[in-house]
Design a protein around this motif. Structure first.
Motif, short mmCIF file in Angstrom:
data_model
loop_
_atom_site.label_atom_id
_atom_site.label_comp_id
_atom_site.label_asym_id
_atom_site.label_seq_id
_atom_site.Cartn_x
_atom_site.Cartn_y
_atom_site.Cartn_z
N HIS A 1 6.38 2.52 -3.51
CA HIS A 1 6.16 2.52 -2.07
C HIS A 1 5.18 1.42 -1.68
CE1 HIS A 1 7.46 7.00 -1.39
NE2 HIS A 1 8.47 6.20 -1.64
N ALA A 2 4.11 1.29 -2.45
CA ALA A 2 3.12 0.24 -2.17
C ALA A 2 3.77 -1.14 -2.28
CB ALA A 2 1.95 0.34 -3.14
N MET A 3 4.64 -1.32 -3.29
CA MET A 3 5.30 -2.61 -3.46
C MET A 3 6.28 -2.88 -2.31
SD MET A 3 3.82 -3.76 -6.07
CE MET A 3 4.77 -5.27 -6.18
N GLN A 4 6.97 -1.85 -1.83
CA GLN A 4 7.86 -2.01 -0.68
C GLN A 4 7.08 -2.49 0.54
OE1 GLN A 4 10.53 1.35 0.19
NE2 GLN A 4 10.43 1.91 -1.97
N MET A 5 5.88 -1.93 0.72
CA MET A 5 5.05 -2.31 1.86
C MET A 5 4.56 -3.75 1.74
SD MET A 5 2.93 1.26 2.21
CE MET A 5 3.87 2.80 2.09
N LEU A 6 4.18 -4.14 0.52
CA LEU A 6 3.75 -5.52 0.29
C LEU A 6 4.92 -6.48 0.52
CD1 LEU A 6 1.54 -4.97 -2.89
CD2 LEU A 6 0.72 -5.69 -0.64
N ASP A 7 6.11 -6.11 0.06
CA ASP A 7 7.29 -6.94 0.28
C ASP A 7 7.60 -7.06 1.77
OD1 ASP A 7 7.68 -7.39 -2.40
OD2 ASP A 7 9.19 -5.81 -2.66
N TYR A 8 7.41 -5.94 2.49
CA TYR A 8 7.66 -5.96 3.93
C TYR A 8 6.70 -6.94 4.62
CZ TYR A 8 7.55 -4.71 8.81
OH TYR A 8 7.57 -4.78 10.17
N LEU A 9 5.42 -6.88 4.26
CA LEU A 9 4.44 -7.79 4.86
C LEU A 9 4.80 -9.24 4.55
CD1 LEU A 9 1.09 -5.91 4.08
CD2 LEU A 9 2.35 -5.96 6.23
N ASP A 10 5.27 -9.50 3.33
CA ASP A 10 5.70 -10.86 2.96
C ASP A 10 6.90 -11.30 3.80
OD1 ASP A 10 3.73 -11.12 1.05
OD2 ASP A 10 5.01 -10.48 -0.61
N THR A 11 7.83 -10.37 4.02
CA THR A 11 9.01 -10.68 4.81
C THR A 11 8.65 -11.08 6.24
OG1 THR A 11 10.38 -9.13 3.54
CG2 THR A 11 11.20 -9.75 5.71
N ARG A 12 7.65 -10.41 6.79
CA ARG A 12 7.24 -10.71 8.17
C ARG A 12 6.21 -11.84 8.24
NH1 ARG A 12 8.37 -6.45 11.75
NH2 ARG A 12 7.73 -7.93 13.37
N GLY A 13 5.82 -12.37 7.09
CA GLY A 13 4.86 -13.47 7.08
C GLY A 13 3.45 -13.03 7.43
N ILE A 14 3.12 -11.80 7.05
CA ILE A 14 1.81 -11.23 7.39
C ILE A 14 0.88 -11.32 6.18
CG2 ILE A 14 0.61 -9.14 8.13
CD1 ILE A 14 3.41 -8.26 9.29
N SER A 15 -0.30 -11.88 6.39
CA SER A 15 -1.26 -11.98 5.29
C SER A 15 -1.98 -10.65 5.13
CB SER A 15 -2.27 -13.09 5.55
OG SER A 15 -3.00 -12.83 6.74
N TYR A 16 -2.40 -10.36 3.92
CA TYR A 16 -3.15 -9.12 3.67
C TYR A 16 -4.36 -9.48 2.81
CZ TYR A 16 0.61 -9.43 0.18
OH TYR A 16 1.55 -9.87 -0.71
N PRO A 17 -5.45 -9.87 3.47
CA PRO A 17 -6.64 -10.33 2.75
C PRO A 17 -7.45 -9.23 2.09
CG PRO A 17 -7.07 -10.24 5.09
CD PRO A 17 -5.63 -9.89 4.92
N ASN A 18 -7.11 -7.97 2.37
CA ASN A 18 -7.90 -6.87 1.80
C ASN A 18 -7.92 -6.94 0.28
OD1 ASN A 18 -7.82 -6.06 4.45
ND2 ASN A 18 -7.72 -3.91 3.95
N GLU A 19 -9.08 -6.69 -0.30
CA GLU A 19 -9.18 -6.57 -1.75
C GLU A 19 -9.10 -5.09 -2.08
OE1 GLU A 19 -12.69 -8.52 -3.08
OE2 GLU A 19 -12.07 -10.49 -2.37
N TYR A 20 -7.98 -4.67 -2.61
CA TYR A 20 -7.78 -3.25 -2.89
C TYR A 20 -8.67 -2.80 -4.04
CZ TYR A 20 -3.88 -3.83 0.25
OH TYR A 20 -3.11 -4.11 1.36
N ASN A 21 -9.30 -1.66 -3.84
CA ASN A 21 -10.32 -1.17 -4.76
C ASN A 21 -9.80 0.02 -5.56
OD1 ASN A 21 -12.66 -0.45 -6.06
ND2 ASN A 21 -13.72 0.29 -4.24
N PHE A 22 -9.92 -0.04 -6.88
CA PHE A 22 -9.43 1.04 -7.73
C PHE A 22 -10.57 1.62 -8.55
CE2 PHE A 22 -5.98 -2.12 -7.28
CZ PHE A 22 -5.20 -1.41 -6.39
N ALA A 23 -11.58 2.06 -7.85
CA ALA A 23 -12.76 2.61 -8.51
C ALA A 23 -12.45 3.97 -9.13
CB ALA A 23 -13.90 2.75 -7.51
N LYS A 24 -13.19 4.31 -10.17
CA LYS A 24 -13.00 5.59 -10.86
C LYS A 24 -13.15 6.76 -9.90
CE LYS A 24 -14.69 8.09 -14.97
NZ LYS A 24 -15.33 9.26 -14.39
N SER A 25 -14.08 6.65 -8.96
CA SER A 25 -14.32 7.74 -8.01
C SER A 25 -13.09 8.00 -7.15
CB SER A 25 -15.51 7.41 -7.11
OG SER A 25 -15.28 6.20 -6.39
N GLN A 26 -12.32 6.93 -6.84
CA GLN A 26 -11.11 7.10 -6.04
C GLN A 26 -10.01 7.79 -6.82
OE1 GLN A 26 -10.78 2.90 -4.93
NE2 GLN A 26 -10.87 3.52 -2.79
#
Length: 216
Positions: free
Chosen positions: A89-114
């Protein structure tokens, strides 16, 4: 030759077209039907983190139930499959943003607490009984489903984005939640039909059904 009427006509046409076009961030005019809504895309960008969180939470639970001290291969298999679905699902959303030419500057965080705490109110440390894991999975799916509905609401002015999230993503959420709820009811029925000493055996046979793909 008098060009005044022609120039007035061009000005009127340009004014009319301006109402139906927008300027992309990279430049260029596009029909409004292919332009995106910033509030919608920002919601999508932030939601991708939630999908990855869910994927890692499933991996975390799978690692707990897959260790030899617990040895529940059926539910472990299911949790790994669920992690793969959330990641897709996350990859589908990233592909969708690429299709629309939308940048996603967020640095996704995968901390142990999350990973250990999904952010659900009252979340507690994982108990490795299958019934507890199914309940936790249902809580997670409801949490993510509500967030997805929030994304769709934010994309009410962007029909393409709303459609992408409605089908297949929201559809898969509802199907997955229905399977989890059905599995939980099946497990409860098996345990209710067993004596106190037989409940562990009932859970073992339930896990065996999961391993063979007879339930989920």
């Amino acid at each position: 030759m008098n060009f005044t009427p022609f120039l007035v006509f061009l000005a009127l046409v340009a004014g009319a077209l301006a109402d139906f076009s927008c300027t992309a961030s990279g430049g260029g005019e596009f029909p409004k039907t292919v332009c995106y809504d910033d509030s919608c895309t920002n919601k999508i960008v932030s939601h991708i983190q939630e999908e990855f969180n869910a994927a890692f939470k499933y991996l975390y639970m799978a690692s707990k139930l897959g260790q030899y001290t617990v040895a529940r291969p059926g539910i472990t298999k299911f949790l790994l499959e669920s992690a793969s679905e959330e990641r897709s699902h996350a990859m589908q959303m990233l592909d969708y943003l690429d299709t629309r030419g939308i940048s996603y500057p967020n640095e996704y965080n995968f901390a142990k607490s999350q990973v250990e705490n999904f952010g659900i109110p009252g979340d507690k440390p994982l108990e490795t009984g299958i019934e507890n894991v199914l309940k936790k999975s249902i809580e997670m799916e409801i949490h993510v489903t509500n967030l997805i509905k929030g994304v769709i609401d934010s994309c009410s002015n962007d029909f393409h984005a709303a459609d992408v999230f409605t089908n297949p993503i929201l559809d898969e959420q509802h199907l997955g939640l229905r399977k989890l709820q059905g599995a939980l009811q099946t497990l409860k029925a098996m345990k209710n039909a067993a004596t106190e000493d037989e409940k562990k055996v009932a859970e073992y046979f339930f896990d065996l059904k999961l391993q063979k793909g007879e339930l989920l």
